[in-house]
Design an enzyme around this catalytic site. Sequence first.
Site, PDB file in Angstrom:
ATOM      1  CG  ASP A  43      -0.217  -0.083   2.566  1.00  0.00           C
ATOM      2  OD1 ASP A  43       0.948  -0.544   2.611  1.00  0.00           O
ATOM      3  OD2 ASP A  43      -0.809   0.340   3.580  1.00  0.00           O
ATOM      4  CG  HIS A  71       6.773   0.040  10.313  1.00  0.00           C
ATOM      5  ND1 HIS A  71       6.749  -0.461  11.595  1.00  0.00           N
ATOM      6  CD2 HIS A  71       6.342   1.342  10.433  1.00  0.00           C
ATOM      7  CE1 HIS A  71       6.310   0.456  12.449  1.00  0.00           C
ATOM      8  NE2 HIS A  71       6.062   1.563  11.774  1.00  0.00           N
TER       9      HIS A  71
HETATM   10  O1  RIB Z   1       2.195  -0.425  11.092  1.00  0.00           O
HETATM   11  C1  RIB Z   1       3.106  -0.253  10.058  1.00  0.00           C
HETATM   12  C2  RIB Z   1       2.490  -0.623   8.731  1.00  0.00           C
HETATM   13  O2  RIB Z   1       1.385   0.230   8.473  1.00  0.00           O
HETATM   14  C3  RIB Z   1       3.409  -0.465   7.542  1.00  0.00           C
HETATM   15  O3  RIB Z   1       3.104  -1.449   6.592  1.00  0.00           O
HETATM   16  C4  RIB Z   1       3.055   0.893   7.024  1.00  0.00           C
HETATM   17  O4  RIB Z   1       3.373   1.034   5.655  1.00  0.00           O
HETATM   18  C5  RIB Z   1       1.576   0.959   7.277  1.00  0.00           C
HETATM   19  O5  RIB Z   1       0.893   0.336   6.242  1.00  0.00           O
HETATM   20 CA    CA Z   2       2.751  -0.787   4.223  1.00  0.00          CA
END
Ligand code: RIB
Ligand code: CA
Length: 335
Positions: free
Chosen positions: A12, A248
Amino acid sequence: MSIPRKVIFDTDPGVDDAMALYYALAHPGLEVIGIATTFGNVYVEQAVANALYLTALAGRQISVTVGMAQPLVKKAEAPPDFIHGADGLGNLPQRVATAGALDPRSSAQFIVDMARQFPGEITLVAVGPLGNLAAALLLAPELPTLVREVVLMGGAVLESGNVSPVAEANIWNDPHAADAVFTAGWPLTMVGLDVTHQVILPLSLFRQIAEHHQHIATDTLHHAVAFYSGFYSAHDAAVGQITGCYGHDVLAFVVLTNPELFTLQAGRVRVAVDGLAQGQTMMQRKAVSYPQHGWHDDIPHTQVCMQVQFEACKAVIEATLMRDWMLKPLLALTE
Ligand code: RIB
Ligand code: CA
């Protein structure tokens, strides 16, 4: 030389998604054969535009497909433009016109087609809400036997949530899809906040990468990370100390390329789909049998990342993005 691992990236994008994509494109051990998109950090239309844009800037032609526009059951929420920007890439001041066409298949159909074409070879790396994987499971219930493995960024076991005291954003955004993914029975690794909150990446790293390459792709990434770091640095004292951000999504690839940097624990994971705990990833951490509905012995195990070697992980990300990996951008032909 070993054959690169075939990956479908389900994303995303999203700033840390962009980081992850460029890490995957830069790493010689990974071959991104397609990109599935989903709502999450942005609306799905923007996710598609960003996937096409980021790949074209890096000079890569990769199949991009349209995925889920909303959660399976719950009501969709507005995207977090205060974290990723309204465009998902830190509000880019302008975009160059790029070439690149959309694959006409849905993301779920693409996943199924690729898994059937390359049985046992495909790794699904999912770093957004998990609706595409849930939809692919409905299209092909045998999918868990066809893919090599699934790695997802999402969830939290011992760490607090980032959208509620117990929920991580990707799982919160579609808890029903997430529970279907955790119970499907494929080899599954969860990269959640337990490890991603241990890896703070300084903005200066992305400036150095951009200065090194002098390329529009890494300039764009640097711009996006500057916006994203602004959010994290203002909201989290530990991150603010160095002006940086959490990486992340990129860790979902680092666990594939450098598994030795992670400590994993196996156990059943289920997702609370509603109520106060909605989006919580609950892990059975003791090897005992529970008679309660939903925790029977036939629920498959997930490998959950609990610890990561932070400095070594940061070094791997830096070394990979510093490689000579970008090609000439694929620009639109103008008259
Ligand atoms: O919590 C972190 C996640 O949420 C990552 O994938 C960031 O891109 C959002 O989608
Ligand atoms: Ca993400």
